[in-house]
Design a protein around this motif. Structure first.
Motif, PDB file in Angstrom:
ATOM      1  N   SER A   1      40.071  42.005  41.488  1.00 39.08           N
ATOM      2  CA  SER A   1      41.985  41.368  40.985  1.00 39.08           C
ATOM      3  C   SER A   1      41.809  40.280  42.286  1.00 39.08           C
ATOM      4  O   SER A   1      41.725  41.192  43.804  1.00 39.08           O
ATOM      5  CB  SER A   1      41.928  42.477  41.106  1.00 39.08           C
ATOM      6  OG  SER A   1      43.938  41.961  41.089  1.00 39.08           O
ATOM      7  N   ASN A   2      42.969  39.422  42.002  1.00 39.85           N
ATOM      8  CA  ASN A   2      43.295  38.559  43.419  1.00 39.85           C
ATOM      9  C   ASN A   2      45.417  38.606  43.139  1.00 39.85           C
ATOM     10  O   ASN A   2      45.744  38.803  41.789  1.00 39.85           O
ATOM     11  CB  ASN A   2      42.724  36.679  43.583  1.00 39.85           C
ATOM     12  CG  ASN A   2      42.901  36.300  44.681  1.00 39.85           C
ATOM     13  OD1 ASN A   2      43.242  37.106  45.561  1.00 39.85           O
ATOM     14  ND2 ASN A   2      42.220  34.704  45.038  1.00 39.85           N
ATOM     15  N   THR A   3      45.586  37.480  44.013  1.00 37.85           N
ATOM     16  CA  THR A   3      46.726  37.327  43.915  1.00 37.85           C
ATOM     17  C   THR A   3      47.423  37.024  43.159  1.00 37.85           C
ATOM     18  O   THR A   3      46.491  35.960  42.492  1.00 37.85           O
ATOM     19  CB  THR A   3      47.517  36.971  45.536  1.00 37.85           C
ATOM     20  OG1 THR A   3      48.609  36.209  45.447  1.00 37.85           O
ATOM     21  CG2 THR A   3      46.209  35.440  45.650  1.00 37.85           C
ATOM     22  N   VAL A   4      48.157  36.819  42.126  1.00 40.97           N
ATOM     23  CA  VAL A   4      49.046  35.852  41.612  1.00 40.97           C
ATOM     24  C   VAL A   4      49.326  34.793  42.220  1.00 40.97           C
ATOM     25  O   VAL A   4      49.291  33.399  41.113  1.00 40.97           O
ATOM     26  CB  VAL A   4      49.855  36.783  40.870  1.00 40.97           C
ATOM     27  CG1 VAL A   4      51.413  36.211  41.537  1.00 40.97           C
ATOM     28  CG2 VAL A   4      50.990  36.061  39.437  1.00 40.97           C
TER      29      VAL A   4
ATOM     30  N   GLN B   1      43.452  34.926  37.615  1.00 42.54           N
ATOM     31  CA  GLN B   1      43.184  35.912  39.061  1.00 42.54           C
ATOM     32  C   GLN B   1      42.509  37.293  39.112  1.00 42.54           C
ATOM     33  O   GLN B   1      41.640  38.092  39.467  1.00 42.54           O
ATOM     34  CB  GLN B   1      44.829  36.110  39.534  1.00 42.54           C
ATOM     35  CG  GLN B   1      45.160  37.530  38.203  1.00 42.54           C
ATOM     36  CD  GLN B   1      47.116  37.404  38.813  1.00 42.54           C
ATOM     37  OE1 GLN B   1      47.929  37.550  38.300  1.00 42.54           O
ATOM     38  NE2 GLN B   1      47.275  38.311  39.918  1.00 42.54           N
TER      39      GLN B   1
END
Lengths: 362, 399
Positions: free
Chosen positions: B242-245, B382
């Motif tokens: 999961s990455n930043t929006v 993301q």
């Protein structure tokens, strides 16, 4: 289960939190839980979010919330049922052996939403939505069913509310209110009146979970509790006479969590923190537990202490874990070694969830 | 130590623009019934149910999963819903995997359905995934968002619109072999290029359809799997990230993962392959069912996951390396470009990958499949999941 609570945190409860965005509330709570566990975010290997788009007022709300939830470049998974369901999922992930240190977080900025409108939209569109079913009416149907089935009345309800308010007043983690709503007998859905339900609040709860393997490799860390078992069961969507007030799935899920925890139905439960959205539910659950050996039922005050709707069950889990850790403060139950946290969600408590906690030997 | 887990049954409705003959819950039921029959099980044999459903704003019933309980045989069982945007199906499958791998449950049904065309304008709904204070007022949706990333990738690696068009041609051709695919057909690069411009470099044919339909998968512990299924598809690796929006944060030199490269999936794939003892995915993974709702997703993701060097995927695609009879068959089903019921698309990827390993993919079958990869992607590109299905467990014990 080989899953332990290494740390936890509850945000300070608010009737209506205006000074922070939801992501700030989540960030600070996760930060506090990591501090409580004595670990850094960089060392965790997964995050489990429990949150609802509709409650958050944003489609795919985890897009924004995953990062303040601690999930930057982590393995993140999200459930949408309830906060306590998130803890079940997190516990299973750790028990899988694939993950060893992770965060479970859930929140509800309840004051930002129209709960009645939201719960009406939850209904299927062919029968239930046109007749206006929502959460309040479902709770009223439940109350009507248990009133008839168990012989409950308004005076018993009033006594229960007063008792819960007194317990909540002793709870250091409770939202201290000025008896707001007490005695409000405005009818909502017969026999349910406005004052029968605990006022909703804003809040966030975060857990840090660790595997036994992680603990063995980090002997300097001592867990608060072991998650002895998890169990849940969902009932039919139909709000028929059989389901309403029957609470068959409550019994089934409780029996299952006891079994998975290595306990029998006859063994003592030192603490049971139950999610009872109205005093009718509270009384019905108490009657239902009458044959069991429950030492203390919702000593925290339950939803009358704080009631961030979506994550009230996870608040119960925090209270239960603190009880077996001996850290519950003024609501501590002496010699509490085994506690269960209960949560429910769906119309008229369609789904029943339990998580059992055990004291960890020093 | 984890229990070994395998797919032993799959079910899919056909996918199309609308399913007016069935309600949402009846759709989910049809997939569940198919998967159970495929696994030679009844609802009573299932220990828990995981429901796969992304935003409900398309179909309009927030508790659609609770509504479906009786239809998918979940009454009286543990039941939860997973939602990670477009990655939902991949995440739901991995949630179910954890149920069995933990040793707490033996047989789990993963099921879901979606009806994207219940809303007149899906991209209007998808505008609502952005921040209401400053992002929603842009013409930002999943089409324009990924078009921006594609422009960045094209500028960096010199990829042309025609090379993306060839991806579409291959996907539609592959989908001819898939009875469940929504879009299929023998089309030409010129037809793709001539389709209506939507957001440069995308034309209409570069973009997936809005699909309705349902999918279900039954998974089981190794003992059940070997008893019930002649050739189970074992879960040999899982990974998710999961990455930043915020897309801008992924376009700066200091970014951990570059927006154009879908670099996050490299982390998920590395984890997945490490568990499965895959050292060289290009030679060891025969089939890839990628979550590719746009023609531009395959190149950066194939590169990020180690199937080819950075900047080479478009050329290899032109050379046929990712065709059905190429080195790595990418999207034998036609993939997400041809079928996208968002709430279950990631699960369809798993189902189609599992069928390849089980040797039961029919006209889509690729010869000699030992490992098949299923991915999913969501949010602002993301969220990513990678799941490897294999003909034997071959999973490395987790440290």
């Amino acid at each position: 289960m080989d899953t332990y609570v290494l740390g936890l945190a509850l945000s300070p409860p608010h009737a209506a939190l205006r000074s922070q965005r939801t992501e700030e509330m989540a960030f600070e709570t996760v930060r506090a839980a990591l501090d409580n566990a004595g670990v850094e975010r960089t060392t965790i290997d997964h995050v489990t979010l429990a949150t609802s788009d509709e409650m958050d007022g944003r489609s795919i709300s985890s897009m924004l919330m995953a990062m303040p939830g601690g999930a930057y470049l982590k393995d993140e998974l999200r459930v949408t049922d309830s906060g306590l369901t998130g803890l079940v999922m997190g516990a299973l992930r750790v028990a899988s052996g694939r993950f060893h240190l992770g965060v479970v977080v859930s929140w509800n900025h309840t004051s930002q939403i129209d709960v009645d409108a939201l719960t009406r939209m939850r209904a299927e569109p062919f029968v239930l939505r046109p007749i206006g079913l929502n959460g309040v009416i479902a709770d009223g149907l439940f109350a009507g069913a248990v009133q008839h089935r168990l012989g409950l009345d308004d005076s018993a309800v009033a006594e229960r509310i007063a008792a819960r308010r007194q317990q909540a007043a002793r709870n250091p983690r409770a939202l201290q209110r000025d008896a707001d709503g007490a005695g409000d007998d405005a009818p909502l859905a017969w026999p349910l009146r406005r004052g029968h339900s605990a006022p909703a609040s804003d809040g966030c709860v975060a857990f840090v979970l660790a595997s036994g393997q992680w603990l063995a490799a980090h002997p300097g860390h001592r867990p608060l509790a072991r998650i002895a078992g998890v169990a849940s069961a969902i009932d039919t969507y139909r709000l028929d006479g059989e389901r309403l007030g029957g609470m068959a799935l409550f019994d089934q899920a409780l029996d299952e969590v006891l079994k998975r925890s290595g306990h029998s139905a006859d063994d003592a439960i030192d603490v049971a923190e139950i999610e009872a959205p109205t005093a009718w539910h509270d009384l019905a659950i108490e009657r239902h537990l009458a044959e069991r050996r429950v030492v203390a039922l919702s000593p925290s005050g339950g939803v009358w202490a704080q009631n961030p709707l979506f994550c009230s069950g996870l608040v119960n889990a925090a209270e239960a874990a603190l009880q077996v850790a001996g850290r519950a403060g003024d609501v501590q139950v002496p010699r509490a070694r085994f506690a269960v946290a209960h949560g429910s969600h769906g119309y008229a408590q369609q789904c029943q969830t339990f998580v059992a906690f055990e004291r960890v030997a020093a | 130590m984890s229990e070994n887990v395998a797919v032993i049954g799959v079910g899919q409705t056909g996918f199309r623009a609308r399913w007016d003959s069935m309600t949402y819950v009846e759709l989910a039921q049809q997939a569940a019934v198919q998967a159970l029959a495929d696994a030679r099980l009844t609802p009573d044999d299932i220990d828990a149910v995981v429901f796969s459903m992304a935003p409900t704003h398309f179909m309009g019933v927030p508790d659609c999963d609770k509504w479906a309980v009786d239809f998918v045989g979940a009454r009286g069982k543990p039941f939860l819903r997973v939602h990670t945007g477009g990655a939902t199906g991949g995440s739901a499958f991995q949630a179910a995997w954890a149920h069995v791998a933990s040793g707490q449950y033996r047989r789990v049904l993963v099921v879901g359905a979606d009806r994207i065309t219940e809303t007149p304008d899906a991209q209007f709904v998808l505008n609502l995934i952005w921040d209401p204070l400053y992002e929603q007022d842009f013409a930002l949706n999943t089409v324009t968002m990924t078009a921006l990333a594609t422009q960045r990738y094209m500028a960096r690696h010199g990829v042309t619109e025609e090379q993306y068009a060839r991806v579409v041609v291959r996907a539609r051709r592959n989908a001819m072999n898939n009875p469940n695919a929504h879009l299929k057909g023998l089309i030409t690069v010129d037809e793709v290029m001539a389709s209506k411009r939507v957001a440069w470099p995308y034309k209409l044919y570069d973009i997936c359809p809005r699909s309705a339909g349902a999918a279900a998968v039954v998974i089981a512990d190794e003992r059940s799997a070997r008893e019930l299924c002649p050739r189970p598809a074992f879960v040999s690796g899982i990974g998710a990230i999961s990455n930043t929006v915020f897309m801008g944060d992924r376009c700066v030199p200091s970014a951990d993962c570059d927006f154009a490269e879908h670099a996050e999936i490299s982390l998920a794939a590395r984890e997945c392959f490490e568990q499965a003892r895959i050292d060289d995915p290009a030679s060891q993974v025969q089939v890839l069912e990628l979550y590719d709702p746009f023609s531009s997703f395959q190149f950066p993701e194939l590169e990020s996951m180690g199937f080819c060097a950075r900047g080479t995927a478009a050329r290899l695609s032109d050379e046929g390396v990712f065709d059905m009879d190429g080195r790595n068959a990418v999207g034998p089903s036609g993939g997400t470009l041809c079928t996208n019921p968002i709430g279950v698309t990631g699960l369809v990827r798993v189902a189609d990958a599992a069928l390849q390993v089980m040797g039961r993919a029919g006209a889509m079958q690729v010869k000699g499949v030992h490992n098949a990869l299923a991915t999913a992607a969501g949010g602002s590109t993301q969220f990513f999941t990678c799941t490897l299905l294999s003909d034997e467990p071959r999973r490395r014990a987790t440290a």
